[in-house]
Motif scaffolding. Structure first.
Motif, short mmCIF file in Angstrom:
data_model
loop_
_atom_site.label_atom_id
_atom_site.label_comp_id
_atom_site.label_asym_id
_atom_site.label_seq_id
_atom_site.Cartn_x
_atom_site.Cartn_y
_atom_site.Cartn_z
N VAL A 37 0.83 -1.21 0.00
CA VAL A 37 0.00 0.00 0.00
C VAL A 37 0.87 1.26 0.00
O VAL A 37 0.68 2.15 -0.84
CB VAL A 37 -0.96 0.01 1.22
CG1 VAL A 37 -1.65 1.35 1.37
CG2 VAL A 37 -1.99 -1.10 1.09
N ILE A 38 1.79 1.34 0.94
CA ILE A 38 2.57 2.57 1.10
C ILE A 38 3.52 2.80 -0.07
O ILE A 38 3.57 3.89 -0.64
CB ILE A 38 3.34 2.55 2.45
CG1 ILE A 38 2.33 2.61 3.61
CG2 ILE A 38 4.33 3.70 2.53
CD1 ILE A 38 2.94 2.37 4.98
N TYR A 39 4.27 1.77 -0.45
CA TYR A 39 5.24 1.96 -1.53
C TYR A 39 4.58 2.04 -2.90
O TYR A 39 5.16 2.56 -3.84
CB TYR A 39 6.30 0.86 -1.50
CG TYR A 39 7.13 0.87 -0.23
CD1 TYR A 39 7.72 2.04 0.24
CD2 TYR A 39 7.33 -0.29 0.50
CE1 TYR A 39 8.46 2.06 1.41
CE2 TYR A 39 8.08 -0.28 1.67
CZ TYR A 39 8.63 0.89 2.12
OH TYR A 39 9.37 0.90 3.27
N GLY A 40 3.36 1.53 -3.00
CA GLY A 40 2.63 1.61 -4.26
C GLY A 40 1.91 2.94 -4.45
O GLY A 40 1.45 3.25 -5.54
N TYR A 41 1.83 3.74 -3.39
CA TYR A 41 1.14 5.02 -3.46
C TYR A 41 2.02 6.05 -4.17
O TYR A 41 3.19 6.20 -3.84
CB TYR A 41 0.80 5.49 -2.04
CG TYR A 41 0.05 6.78 -1.98
CD1 TYR A 41 -1.25 6.87 -2.48
CD2 TYR A 41 0.61 7.92 -1.42
CE1 TYR A 41 -1.95 8.06 -2.42
CE2 TYR A 41 -0.09 9.11 -1.35
CZ TYR A 41 -1.37 9.17 -1.85
OH TYR A 41 -2.07 10.35 -1.78
N ARG A 42 1.45 6.74 -5.11
CA ARG A 42 2.22 7.70 -5.90
C ARG A 42 1.92 9.15 -5.56
O ARG A 42 2.48 10.06 -6.14
CB ARG A 42 1.98 7.46 -7.40
CG ARG A 42 2.48 6.12 -7.87
CD ARG A 42 4.00 6.06 -7.78
NE ARG A 42 4.47 4.71 -8.00
CZ ARG A 42 5.29 4.08 -7.18
NH1 ARG A 42 5.73 4.64 -6.10
NH2 ARG A 42 5.67 2.85 -7.44
N GLY A 43 1.06 9.37 -4.57
CA GLY A 43 0.73 10.72 -4.16
C GLY A 43 1.70 11.24 -3.12
O GLY A 43 2.64 10.56 -2.70
N ILE A 45 2.65 12.34 0.58
CA ILE A 45 2.31 12.04 1.97
C ILE A 45 2.89 13.17 2.80
O ILE A 45 4.07 13.51 2.66
CB ILE A 45 2.91 10.69 2.41
CG1 ILE A 45 2.38 9.56 1.53
CG2 ILE A 45 2.59 10.44 3.89
CD1 ILE A 45 3.08 8.23 1.75
N ALA A 102 -1.09 3.27 6.14
CA ALA A 102 -1.55 2.28 5.16
C ALA A 102 -3.08 2.30 5.06
O ALA A 102 -3.64 2.19 3.96
CB ALA A 102 -1.05 0.89 5.53
N ARG A 104 -5.00 4.96 5.74
CA ARG A 104 -5.37 6.24 5.14
C ARG A 104 -5.24 6.19 3.62
O ARG A 104 -6.02 6.83 2.93
CB ARG A 104 -4.53 7.37 5.73
CG ARG A 104 -4.94 7.70 7.15
CD ARG A 104 -4.04 8.74 7.77
NE ARG A 104 -4.38 8.92 9.16
CZ ARG A 104 -5.11 9.93 9.63
NH1 ARG A 104 -5.53 10.87 8.83
NH2 ARG A 104 -5.38 10.01 10.92
N ILE A 105 -4.28 5.43 3.14
CA ILE A 105 -4.10 5.30 1.69
C ILE A 105 -5.09 4.30 1.11
O ILE A 105 -5.75 4.57 0.11
CB ILE A 105 -2.65 4.87 1.37
CG1 ILE A 105 -1.67 6.00 1.74
CG2 ILE A 105 -2.52 4.49 -0.10
CD1 ILE A 105 -0.21 5.58 1.71
N SER A 106 -5.19 3.13 1.73
CA SER A 106 -5.98 2.05 1.14
C SER A 106 -7.48 2.19 1.36
O SER A 106 -8.27 1.73 0.53
CB SER A 106 -5.52 0.69 1.70
OG SER A 106 -5.89 0.58 3.06
#
Length: 116
Positions: A37-43, A45, A102, A104-106
Motif C-alpha cells: 500500500v505505502i510503496y505503491g502510493y504515488r501521491g 504524503i 496504510a 489512510r491510503i488504502s
C-alpha cells in the motif's frame, strides 16, 4: 497523516487494532500489505503541518526492529477485543504511524472512523 497525539490516544489505538484484525491477515502478512500500500502510493504524503513525509525502503522493517517474526503485531491485534489499560508507549508510535498511514491510503473512509 495522524499526529503523534492522535496515535497515542487509547481510542485510536484500539480502533486501529480492530481495523488491522479485520484485514484477516497473519502477523507476517500485515507488513507485506503495508509495504504494498505505502510503496505503491504515488501521491504526496505529508505530516499534519504539511511537510513531506518520506517512507524509506527499509522503514517498515526498521520500526519493527528488523524482527522478521513480527510478534508485536499479534499482541497488537489482540487489543481489538480487549481495551488497552494505558495509552501506547512512545516507542511504538512509529509502528502505529505506518499502520495508520496504510489505512489512510488504502481505505480513507475506514481511516476516518479510526481517527474519530
Amino acid at each position: 497523516m495522524a499526529s503523534d497525539y492522535e496515535l497515542a490516544r487509547v481510542s485510536h489505538f484500539q480502533r486501529l487494532a480492530i481495523a488491522t484484525r479485520a484485514l484477516g491477515l497473519s502477523r507476517r502478512e500485515i507488513p507485506n500489505w503495508m509495504a504494498d500500500v505505502i510503496y505503491g502510493y504515488r501521491g504526496l504524503i505529508t505530516w499534519p503541518g504539511g511537510k513531506a513525509f518520506i517512507v524509506g525502503d527499509d522503514d517498515i522493517d526498521a520500526v519493527f526492529n528488523d524482527d522478521g517474526s513480527f510478534r508485536w503485531l499479534s499482541d497488537f491485534v489482540n487489543f481489538a477485543e480487549r481495551a488497552p489499560r494505558q495509552k501506547p508507549q512512545e516507542r511504538v508510535i512509529e509502528r502505529l504511524r505506518l499502520i495508520d498511514l496504510a489505512f489512510r491510503i488504502s481505505d480513507p473512509r475506514r481511516a476516518e472512523l479510526i481517527a474519530r
